[in-house]
Design an enzyme around this catalytic site. Sequence first.
Site, PDB file in Angstrom:
ATOM      1  N   GLU A 241       0.848  -1.110   0.068  1.00  0.00           N
ATOM      2  CA  GLU A 241      -0.078   0.022   0.073  1.00  0.00           C
ATOM      3  C   GLU A 241       0.811   1.329   0.085  1.00  0.00           C
ATOM      4  O   GLU A 241       1.076   1.884   1.153  1.00  0.00           O
ATOM      5  CB  GLU A 241      -0.786   0.059   1.381  1.00  0.00           C
ATOM      6  CG  GLU A 241      -2.077  -0.941   1.225  1.00  0.00           C
ATOM      7  CD  GLU A 241      -2.837  -0.794   2.277  1.00  0.00           C
ATOM      8  OE1 GLU A 241      -2.780  -0.124   3.435  1.00  0.00           O
ATOM      9  OE2 GLU A 241      -4.000  -1.702   2.508  1.00  0.00           O
TER      10      GLU A 241
ATOM     11  N   GLU B 163      -6.192  -7.216  -0.291  1.00  0.00           N
ATOM     12  CA  GLU B 163      -6.519  -7.391   1.173  1.00  0.00           C
ATOM     13  C   GLU B 163      -7.843  -6.319   1.479  1.00  0.00           C
ATOM     14  O   GLU B 163      -8.094  -5.423   0.693  1.00  0.00           O
ATOM     15  CB  GLU B 163      -5.447  -6.306   1.688  1.00  0.00           C
ATOM     16  CG  GLU B 163      -5.633  -6.429   3.260  1.00  0.00           C
ATOM     17  CD  GLU B 163      -4.506  -5.406   3.907  1.00  0.00           C
ATOM     18  OE1 GLU B 163      -3.208  -5.610   3.647  1.00  0.00           O
ATOM     19  OE2 GLU B 163      -4.698  -4.316   4.390  1.00  0.00           O
TER      20      GLU B 163
HETATM   21  C1  IDC Z   1      -2.662  -3.649  10.465  1.00  0.00           C
HETATM   22  C2  IDC Z   1      -2.790  -4.673  11.551  1.00  0.00           C
HETATM   23  C3  IDC Z   1      -2.362  -4.189  12.916  1.00  0.00           C
HETATM   24  C4  IDC Z   1      -1.090  -3.744  12.819  1.00  0.00           C
HETATM   25  C5  IDC Z   1      -0.810  -2.674  11.977  1.00  0.00           C
HETATM   26  C6  IDC Z   1       0.590  -2.247  11.889  1.00  0.00           C
HETATM   27  O1  IDC Z   1      -4.216  -5.028  11.371  1.00  0.00           O
HETATM   28  O2  IDC Z   1      -2.678  -5.420  13.977  1.00  0.00           O
HETATM   29  O3  IDC Z   1      -0.687  -3.350  14.192  1.00  0.00           O
HETATM   30  O4  IDC Z   1      -1.284  -3.085  10.763  1.00  0.00           O
HETATM   31  O5  IDC Z   1       0.628  -0.987  11.338  1.00  0.00           O
HETATM   32  C7  IDC Z   1      -4.060  -2.207   5.857  1.00  0.00           C
HETATM   33  C8  IDC Z   1      -2.646  -2.650   6.039  1.00  0.00           C
HETATM   34  C9  IDC Z   1      -2.414  -3.425   7.164  1.00  0.00           C
HETATM   35  C10 IDC Z   1      -2.979  -3.005   8.145  1.00  0.00           C
HETATM   36  C11 IDC Z   1      -4.738  -2.692   8.024  1.00  0.00           C
HETATM   37  C12 IDC Z   1      -5.551  -2.367   9.154  1.00  0.00           C
HETATM   38  O6  IDC Z   1      -2.296  -3.185   4.832  1.00  0.00           O
HETATM   39  O7  IDC Z   1      -1.140  -3.821   7.503  1.00  0.00           O
HETATM   40  O8  IDC Z   1      -2.996  -3.904   9.228  1.00  0.00           O
HETATM   41  N1  IDC Z   1      -4.864  -1.897   6.958  1.00  0.00           N
HETATM   42  O9  IDC Z   1      -5.040  -1.092   9.703  1.00  0.00           O
HETATM   43  N2  IDC Z   1      -4.482  -1.150   5.124  1.00  0.00           N
HETATM   44  C13 IDC Z   1      -5.598  -0.812   5.463  1.00  0.00           C
HETATM   45  C14 IDC Z   1      -5.954  -1.182   6.763  1.00  0.00           C
END
Ligand code: IDC
Length: 526
Positions: A364, A452
């Site tokens: 992303e 995702e």
């Molecule tokens: C989130 C995880 C969380 C972790 C965080 C780290 O759910 O547990 O602490 O990342 O920064 C994304 C990302 C994905 C994110 C997720 C939710 O690709 O890594 O995971 N998210 O925030 N893009 C949109 C949402």
Amino acid sequence: MEKKNKILMGALAVAVIIIALLLGYIIGSKGKKDDTAKQDVTTEASTTDEKTTEKTSEKATENDSEEKTTEADKKDTTEKAKTVEQYACYAKISAGDSWENEGKTVVQYNVDLFNKSKSKISDWEIQVDGFPTDAKVGDSWNGTIKLKDGVLHITAVDYNKDIESKGSVTGIGFQVYFKNKGDASSVSKNPDVYVGGELYTEAMPEKEKPKDVEPSEPPKVEKGTPFENHGKLSLKGTDIVDKNGEKYQLKGISTHGLAWFPEYVNKDAFKTLRDDWGANIIRLAMYTAESGGYCTDGNQTNLKKLVDDGVSYATELGMYVIIDWHILHDTNPLDNQDEAELFFAEMSQKYADYENVIYEICNEPNGGTEWSDVKTYADDIIPIIRKNDKDALIIVGTPTWSQDVDIAAKDPVDNPENVLYAIHFYAATHKDNIRSKLETAHDAGLPIFVSEFSICEASGNGTIDYDSADEWFDLINKLNLSYCGWNLSNKDEASSLIDSGCDKKSGWSEDDLSETGQWLRKTIKN
Ligand code: IDC
């Protein structure tokens, strides 16, 4: 008489020797100069002198062929750009929108500054030459801009004076008013960076070569599995099709960060997802920049072992598998491009003979990263993969946390064969506006992969929005999009698929699943 002749002959001989010496000197020094110029293009220049030589010779080329923008010119510019990137600290300038205002042409510029050196820098200045002396600076942001004698000087504002090692200052912007249309064409594309008043010339260490790895031999695939039935996938228009050319939909699950929840990378877990949920794909999410990230403090050997294990289990089970370069805090894929190049060179060499491996090259891009940067990155990484793996599916992330597929659709990557673009959504946050981006891009013919998503908020937590989730899935199924739900863990957050009170690492019953888990299992099954 005899004596006179001898003297004359002697004088002649001396003259010949002098001429020969002079000629030799001239030829010699010319040859030397050519060598320097050549070396500047191919290896890093290490002293100010060399850079000056390079600049002069570049200027000369520019003037000689003012009118003809030939292939050779283009090559010259890219070669120069490469040279600039070989400095540990470099800036990039790009011209964006342009419009007319009170008889002047206004051009908006964006400048990004990268510090790839091992130390923090402060007191930096970027200089861009080639502005006409009568040009004027208008609005500006994220930088202090001065234009003097045709040279534009950019210095810090109070909040971006210091740039950490491997850090960057992006989104410096300003508008320039040009008297005549076309005046902007003389603006240099290769800014100079000064640190502490000195032209920054610390050379980057030579690029590491990718490790030569033995191609791994694919393990035996179980009978009657998705891969056995559908084999190698490819793209036909916007659709993924199987080995028989029939439309195919990949439906599955993304791991959480491999470094944080490695225990879910086990064969029984994947088997449960395949047999009980109906999943045919697993996405292996390897963070690059968070704690334990591949490019920060993570243990690369361990992370690669987790990828290896994940690929083996999925392959034995006849499932498809995505190797995901999970950029997030490193907002711009260019920031860790060197590492990405080595990683994908190694992975694609290793899995060249696997027909179920898919490469996702940047999860992303965000933080204002523009599509042009992502495309630059993709156009470098895709050929590296293609060198080993001619036709694997590749997924390219898009700006704004993989939402701007509509922007990517306007300017796809250079080698689009079997390349898809990522759209990500979190249903409680992302609704009609992102769905309409998806439809626009799909209508424009862009192949899209929902690599995702979840049904809660963008934080990965918060409330679940089932209505929005249904709308998303109506569209996903209508457009035959493939998808992976975030995330395979029991972390106490709404997007985790396993209930936070459940310690099982496979063989989950309905009760062991979170609300999201129960919803996703039902969705995949149907
Ligand atoms: C989130 C995880 C969380 C972790 C965080 C780290 O759910 O547990 O602490 O990342 O920064 C994304 C990302 C994905 C994110 C997720 C939710 O690709 O890594 O995971 N998210 O925030 N893009 C949109 C949402």
